[in-house]
Design a protein around this motif. Structure first.
Motif, PDB file in Angstrom:
ATOM      1  N   TYR A 154     -28.092  -3.655  -4.037  1.00 63.44           N
ATOM      2  CA  TYR A 154     -27.372  -4.825  -4.522  1.00 63.44           C
ATOM      3  C   TYR A 154     -26.367  -5.276  -3.475  1.00 63.44           C
ATOM      4  CZ  TYR A 154     -29.030  -3.002  -9.019  1.00 63.44           C
ATOM      5  OH  TYR A 154     -29.814  -2.519 -10.052  1.00 63.44           O
ATOM      6  N   TYR A 196     -22.781  -7.489  -3.487  1.00 69.35           N
ATOM      7  CA  TYR A 196     -21.715  -8.091  -4.278  1.00 69.35           C
ATOM      8  C   TYR A 196     -20.662  -8.626  -3.310  1.00 69.35           C
ATOM      9  CZ  TYR A 196     -23.149  -6.037  -8.798  1.00 69.35           C
ATOM     10  OH  TYR A 196     -23.813  -5.709  -9.967  1.00 69.35           O
ATOM     11  N   ARG A 208     -16.350  -9.761  -3.214  1.00 65.69           N
ATOM     12  CA  ARG A 208     -15.075  -9.944  -3.894  1.00 65.69           C
ATOM     13  C   ARG A 208     -14.168 -10.806  -3.042  1.00 65.69           C
ATOM     14  NH1 ARG A 208      -9.830  -6.432  -5.546  1.00 65.69           N
ATOM     15  NH2 ARG A 208      -9.336  -7.616  -7.438  1.00 65.69           N
ATOM     16  N   PHE A 267     -19.662  -6.125  -0.635  1.00 61.21           N
ATOM     17  CA  PHE A 267     -20.034  -4.765  -0.995  1.00 61.21           C
ATOM     18  C   PHE A 267     -21.538  -4.656  -1.151  1.00 61.21           C
ATOM     19  CE2 PHE A 267     -16.033  -2.759  -1.620  1.00 61.21           C
ATOM     20  CZ  PHE A 267     -15.162  -3.694  -2.163  1.00 61.21           C
ATOM     21  N   PHE A 300     -21.404   2.461  -4.386  1.00 59.03           N
ATOM     22  CA  PHE A 300     -20.949   1.400  -3.505  1.00 59.03           C
ATOM     23  C   PHE A 300     -20.642   1.923  -2.114  1.00 59.03           C
ATOM     24  CE2 PHE A 300     -20.217  -2.528  -5.864  1.00 59.03           C
ATOM     25  CZ  PHE A 300     -20.328  -2.114  -7.174  1.00 59.03           C
ATOM     26  N   GLY A 301     -20.844   1.055  -1.126  1.00 58.08           N
ATOM     27  CA  GLY A 301     -20.322   1.298   0.193  1.00 58.08           C
ATOM     28  C   GLY A 301     -18.860   0.907   0.246  1.00 58.08           C
ATOM     29  N   GLU A 302     -18.244   1.089   1.425  1.00 64.50           N
ATOM     30  CA  GLU A 302     -16.824   0.787   1.557  1.00 64.50           C
ATOM     31  C   GLU A 302     -16.556  -0.694   1.749  1.00 64.50           C
ATOM     32  OE1 GLU A 302     -15.340   5.113   3.303  1.00 64.50           O
ATOM     33  OE2 GLU A 302     -15.263   3.340   4.595  1.00 64.50           O
ATOM     34  N   LYS A 309     -11.777   2.267   0.247  1.00 62.57           N
ATOM     35  CA  LYS A 309     -13.056   2.798  -0.215  1.00 62.57           C
ATOM     36  C   LYS A 309     -13.766   1.783  -1.115  1.00 62.57           C
ATOM     37  CE  LYS A 309     -11.634   7.643  -0.052  1.00 62.57           C
ATOM     38  NZ  LYS A 309     -11.580   8.940  -0.787  1.00 62.57           N
ATOM     39  N   GLY A 310     -15.012   2.075  -1.417  1.00 62.69           N
ATOM     40  CA  GLY A 310     -15.743   1.236  -2.342  1.00 62.69           C
ATOM     41  C   GLY A 310     -15.502   1.674  -3.775  1.00 62.69           C
TER      42      GLY A 310
END
Lengths: 116, 112
Positions: free
Chosen positions: A33, A35, A37, A91, A107-109, B42-43
Motif C-alpha cells: 500500500y 499512503y 500524510r 508511507f 509501515f515503513g518510516e 518511525k512509521g
C-alpha cells in the motif's frame, strides 16, 4: 527479518521536477500500500497492489502520480511534475492478508517530500 | 465513503494518569477498527485492534471500546509512561474493502 524500507527518507525538490520514491516490502508480503500524510491531516490511502497488480488506485490524486510494482517485489511512486501541494510524508505499508480483514499493516518510516 | 473523525488533536497528561482518545466513523458497514502508534522518526505501528463483534478489548495498559450504535470507538491508556508519548491514529475498514481509513491523529504528550 527486515521491515518495510523506504528510500529516500527525505527529498527536497523544486516545483516542476520529478521525484521517485521506492518501497521494499517485507519479504513474502503480496499486499503493498501507498499512503500519504499532509501535515496535521489524516494518513490518506493512495493505492493498493496485490503482487504486481493494482487492486485499488482510487486514492491517487491525479495523473501526475504513477505507481509501479514490476515483478511483484519492490514498488516505486513517481511524481511528475511535482507541485507544492504534493509535499507530505509518503508511507508504504505491506501485509500478508488484506488490511481490512486479517492482515496487519506494517509501515515503513516514510519518505518526506518537500516541494519548493 | 468512510470518514473517521478523531479528537483531540493534541493531548497532554501527567505521567501516571490516564489518556483517552475518541473517534467516530460514518460507515455503518465498517467492522474493523485498528489503532496505530507513530513514534518520532518511525512509521505507524499497530498497537491494538477491535472488531465489531466485541465491545471492548484490553491489552495490559491499553484498552479499546466500541459503540456500534453510536459509531464511536475510543482508546484508553492507563498509568501513562514517558514512552507513551507519540502520535496515535484511529482507523476503520470493512469487509470487501482493502483500504483502511485513518483519522487525523492525536499527539499525546506525557508530562513528567
Amino acid at each position: 527479518e527486515a521491515g518495510v524500507t523506504q528510500f529516500p527518507s527525505h527529498s527536497v525538490i523544486e516545483k516542476g521536477q520529478t521525484v521517485t520514491l521506492r518501497c521494499d516490502p517485507i519479504s513474502g508480503h503480496d499486499n503493498l500500500y501507498w499512503y500519504r500524510r499532509v501535515m496535521g491531516k489524516e494518513i490518506k490511502f493512495l493505492l493498493h497492489f496485490v503482487k504486481e497488480s493494482k487492486q485499488d488506485e482510487s486514492g491517487m490524486p491525479n495523473n501526475r502520480f504513477l505507481a509501479e510494482r514490476t515483478g511483484g517485489t519492490y514498488s516505486t511512486l513517481k511524481v511528475q511534475p511535482a507541485e507544492l501541494e504534493d509535499s507530505g510524508v509518503y508511507f508504504c505499508a505491506s501485509s500478508l492478508g488484506t488490511s481490512g480483514n486479517t492482515g496487519e499493516l506494517f509501515f515503513g518510516e516514510g519518505s518526506r517530500l518537500t516541494v519548493l | 465513503g468512510e470518514n473517521v473523525e478523531q479528537h483531540p488533536s493534541t493531548l497532554s497528561v501527567q505521567e501516571g494518569d490516564s489518556a483517552v482518545i475518541k473517534c467516530t466513523y460514518s460507515d455503518s458497514a465498517s467492522n474493523y477498527f485498528p489503532w496505530y502508534k507513530q513514534e518520532l522518526g518511525k512509521g505507524p505501528q499497530l498497537i491494538i485492534d477491535i472488531r465489531s463483534n466485541v465491545g471492548e478489548k484490553k491489552d495490559q495498559r491499553i484498552a479499546v471500546t466500541l459503540n456500534k450504535t453510536a459509531k464511536h470507538f475510543s482508546l484508553h491508556i492507563t498509568e501513562t509512561q514517558p514512552e507513551d508519548s507519540a502520535v496515535y491514529f484511529c482507523a476503520a475498514s470493512r469487509d470487501g474493502d482493502d483500504k483502511i481509513i485513518f483519522g487525523k491523529g492525536t499527539r499525546l504528550h506525557i508530562l513528567p
